[in-house]
Design an enzyme around this catalytic site. Structure first.
Site, short mmCIF file in Angstrom:
data_model
loop_
_atom_site.label_atom_id
_atom_site.label_comp_id
_atom_site.label_asym_id
_atom_site.label_seq_id
_atom_site.Cartn_x
_atom_site.Cartn_y
_atom_site.Cartn_z
N LYS A 78 15.81 135.20 24.16
CA LYS A 78 16.06 135.93 25.55
C LYS A 78 15.16 135.46 26.57
O LYS A 78 13.91 135.23 26.19
CB LYS A 78 16.26 137.38 25.46
N SER A 154 21.83 143.67 28.72
CA SER A 154 21.40 142.36 29.28
C SER A 154 21.21 141.13 28.33
O SER A 154 21.24 140.29 28.63
CB SER A 154 20.30 142.88 29.96
N SER A 178 20.19 147.47 25.89
CA SER A 178 20.42 145.97 26.18
C SER A 178 20.62 145.00 24.88
O SER A 178 20.80 144.01 25.03
CB SER A 178 19.54 145.40 27.01
#
Length: 491
Positions: A78, A154, A178
């Site tokens: 990420k 996210s 997330s």
């Protein structure tokens, strides 16, 4: 059959027998990215030159290199996890030029020591603020099961990349769901570890008392293997817990007979779709068939979780993001004529709408005259939510319910309605507020062919029981074996 359809330990065996080379694995990852990422849009930055160089070195050195726990495995990160020399943007225009970070996050260093190979950096909601991956400053990632739908957020890029077989596994971060929410939307396995189990050093902070890095994989066993590598005490993180990290993957098989499951009535109440409720009921029947027992319980303060979370998280975000001012790093506005203008314009041009919204909310909650009424009260309610979990765990081994109230929604469907979007995390947020571990595993499909996630929650630092419970369900079902057909419903 893709190499990425195998389990980690099977690929490792092929590598050690030299039936597959590390170069082949890395080539397979980039071939797949080239084939599907124009539809999925999971990657922001690729690390191709360095990854291929590293693969060739591993193949050349042979046994000397092959003693890492994740030897040769392609991994995606990420884009809020700092990587030395590799662009790290947090999917924000304000970090558009952060091309050459000076250090690795602790989890990245641990992956390197385990001989994993970083394929690239994955798209996300800007500064991890969002539930759909539509808040990225660059592009919206799509759900591999149907590209008209969001992958969740996210960590939507991380989940989508694993689901579409672009990487073997990925790391995400979980502040209010997330990791688990996109894992549920994309039909993969996502673990939010106990707060403090995995170092946050090198994770660009959103809300420091809630953020936690965790693994996203196709199977529970692979997830456990990845957590073994990244977990552990780190003196660079003052919130890192000095606890022993078990060999989770070696103790997955456990008889479910006598396991006591709590099912919160609040997790199957108003707002949860009937398809999701039915999938959870069927999952509970699977556990019954395995000898487990379940009872309905109450987590009475869950109804306050969303309000509590957004006050605390936004307050911490307003403090953490104050450092992005155009002075030391990040994009600086070219329109500024003086120092004050530079601060204002750099932030207004660099941050997206959702980030600005949360900074404003947090600054208000922390301001004089409102601190006691909002932030302080939210912290008190957080304690009550944590106590709810502790009370249930006095009598039960795990808590089980849906990961999300509904399957994935369409791109653009909720982006203009922040309150509805915030409510989508209602089932995952309490886990972060309490600091306990939670995992999402696939447990069914909607009538439109979209995955549904089952959430399993455990006691502090009892990831082993969470993994055992998840593994037993996975072995008794075949949802994890389903694969998306890009551009349409799965098979």
């Amino acid at each position: 059959m893709s190499l990425f359809d195998h389990k980690l330990k099977d690929i490792q065996e092929l590598l050690h027998k030299k039936e597959v080379s590390v170069r082949e694995l890395v080539d397979e990852s980039y071939r797949r990215i080239e084939e599907v990422d124009d539809q999925i849009k999971a990657f922001l930055t690729l690390n191709k030159e360095e990854a291929l160089k590293q693969a060739d070195e591993f193949d050349r050195d042979g046994a000397q290199s092959g003693n890492g726990a994740l030897f040769g495995m392609p991994v995606g990160l990420k884009d809020n996890i700092v990587t030395k020399g590799l662009r790290t943007t947090c999917a924000s225009k304000i970090l558009d030029n952060f091309n050459d970070p000076l250090y690795d996050a602790t989890v990245v260093q641990k992956l390197k020591e385990a001989k994993a190979i970083t394929i690239g950096k994955l798209n996300m909601d800007e500064f991890a603020m969002g539930s759909s991956n539509e808040n990225s400053g660059y592009m919206a990632t799509r759900n591999p099961w149907n590209t008209d739908y969001v992958p969740g957020g996210s960590s939507g890029g991380s989940a989508a990349a694993v689901a579409s077989r672009e990487v073997f596994f990925a790391l995400g971060s979980d502040t209010g769901g997330s990791i688990r929410q996109p894992a549920a939307f994309c039909g993969v396995v996502g673990m939010k570890p106990t707060y403090g189990l995995v170092s946050r050093f090198g994770l660009v902070a959103f809300a420091s008392s809630l953020d936690q890095i965790g693994p996203i994989t196709r199977t529970v066993e692979d997830n456990a293997r990845l957590l073994e590598v990244i977990a552990g005490h780190d003196h660079m993180d003052s919130t890192s817990a000095n606890v022993e990290v078990p060999a989770y993957s070696e103790h997955l098989e456990k008889d479910m007979k006598g396991l006591k499951i709590a099912v919160p009535k609040e997790y199957l109440g108003e707002g949860v779709s009937e398809e999701v409720r039915e999938a959870v009921r069927k999952a509970l029947k699977v556990y019954e068939s395995l000898g487990a027992e379940w009872e309905e319980v109450s987590l009475p303060h869950s109804k306050y979780a969303v309000a509590t979370y957004y006050l605390i998280a936004s307050s911490e975000a307003s403090a953490n993001l104050a450092r992005f001012d155009g002075v030391r790093y990040g994009v600086r506005s070219e329109k500024a004529e003086n120092m004050i203008d530079m601060f204002k314009l750099s932030r207004s041009e660099g941050f997206g709408d959702e980030v600005k919204r949360r900074i404003m909310l947090g600054t208000f909650a922390l301001s004089s005259g409102y601190y006691d009424a909002y932030y302080k009260k939210a912290q008190k309610v957080r304690t009550l939510i944590k106590q709810d979990f502790e009370n249930v765990f006095e009598d039960y081994d795990v808590i089980i319910g849906p990961t999300t109230p509904t399957p994935a929604f369409k791109v653009g469907e909720k982006i203009d309605d922040p309150l509805t979007m915030y409510a989508n995390d209602i089932l995952t947020i309490p886990v972060n507020l309490a600091g306990v571990p939670g995992i999402s595993v696939p447990c069914g499909f909607s009538s439109e062919g979209l995955p549904i996630g089952l959430q399993i929650i455990g006691r502090h630092f009892d990831e082993q029981t969470v993994y055992q419970t998840a593994y037993a369900f996975e072995q008794a079902t075949d949802f994890h074996k389903q694969q998306p057909q890009l551009g349409g419903a799965g098979k």
